[in-house]
Design an enzyme around this catalytic site. Structure first.
Site, PDB file in Angstrom:
ATOM      1  N   ASP A 241       0.771   0.814   0.116  1.00 38.29           N
ATOM      2  CA  ASP A 241       1.720   1.815   0.607  1.00 38.29           C
ATOM      3  C   ASP A 241       2.917   1.121   1.215  1.00 38.29           C
ATOM      4  OD1 ASP A 241       0.235   4.084  -0.088  1.00 38.29           O
ATOM      5  OD2 ASP A 241      -0.842   4.101   1.820  1.00 38.29           O
TER       6      ASP A 241
ATOM      7  N   ARG B 196      -6.225  -0.016 -10.450  1.00 40.72           N
ATOM      8  CA  ARG B 196      -5.974   1.344  -9.968  1.00 40.72           C
ATOM      9  C   ARG B 196      -4.938   2.033 -10.837  1.00 40.72           C
ATOM     10  NH1 ARG B 196      -3.632   3.908  -4.493  1.00 40.72           N
ATOM     11  NH2 ARG B 196      -4.192   6.042  -4.998  1.00 40.72           N
TER      12      ARG B 196
ATOM     13  N   ASP C  65      -4.927   0.040  -2.782  1.00 41.47           N
ATOM     14  CA  ASP C  65      -3.876   0.982  -2.420  1.00 41.47           C
ATOM     15  C   ASP C  65      -2.807   0.186  -1.686  1.00 41.47           C
ATOM     16  OD1 ASP C  65      -2.516   3.386  -1.968  1.00 41.47           O
ATOM     17  OD2 ASP C  65      -3.593   3.792  -0.110  1.00 41.47           O
TER      18      ASP C  65
ATOM     19  N   ARG D 125     -10.836   3.660  -4.178  1.00 42.82           N
ATOM     20  CA  ARG D 125      -9.865   2.915  -4.983  1.00 42.82           C
ATOM     21  C   ARG D 125     -10.063   1.420  -4.851  1.00 42.82           C
ATOM     22  NH1 ARG D 125      -5.831   5.515  -0.780  1.00 42.82           N
ATOM     23  NH2 ARG D 125      -7.523   6.951  -0.880  1.00 42.82           N
TER      24      ARG D 125
END
Length: 180
Positions: A106, A90, A104, A101
């Site tokens: 976070d 990514r 991810d 994607r």
């Protein structure tokens, strides 16, 4: 002997494209193993299949949350998370926000910190609005309190509307955590 200060961080994981690790579910499992290289994974949620939010014309996501004990500052931890994303294919500079994607990661919460800088916002600004984050987070830390809203993760999940991207049908357990 010097003791190292550790932080308790919660990391949201998501994938809806194949990566070098395999399917989105295999990518999440491999990403959790990658997190173990930067800290101690103390809890991890089930894998959840979730409907996409924002750009809805894309494959469903696989999401999870991991609790991590780390020695890094939140900024240094964020950099390590972005590095893991890059290893899984990514590139945030070229990928569409909320688009498909490979991975991810976070940074949702670190201790009870409230941080607002150009590069980092803690708690994650959309945490309280996302069933696909709150469901796995409430699974592993139901009594954890949001440092701004002061509500538990369980209470925030219960308070979400059952419609649109937050409908109960949009988030379902795909697989319980692997037993080590």
């Amino acid at each position: 002997m010097t003791s190292v200060e550790t932080h308790k961080a919660y990391v949201g994981l998501g994938s809806n494209l194949h990566s070098l690790a395999g399917t989105p579910a295999q990518t999440i499992e491999a990403a959790i193993r990658a997190l173990e290289q930067i800290g101690k994974v103390t809890a991890r949620s089930s894998l959840y299949e979730t409907a996409p939010v924002g750009i809805t014309e894309q494959p469903a996501f696989v999401n999870a949350v991991a609790a991590l004990e780390v020695a890094e500052s939140p900024d240094a931890l964020l950099e390590k998370l972005l590095e893991i994303e890059r290893k899984f294919g990514r590139d945030r500079k070229t990928s569409a926000p909320k688009g498909p994607r490979t991975l991810d990661l976070d940074l949702l919460l670190v201790d009870g910190l409230i941080v607002n800088t150009p590069t980092l916002s803690l708690p994650h600004p959309a945490l309280a609005e996302r069933r696909f984050v709150l469901a796995p987070l409430a699974e592993i830390a139901p009594s954890l309190r949001h440092p701004v809203l002061h509500a538990t993760m369980r209470d925030q999940l219960t308070a979400l509307p059952d419609s649109g991207a937050n409908s109960r049908d949009s988030v379902r357990i795909l697989r319980s955590p692997s037993v080590k």
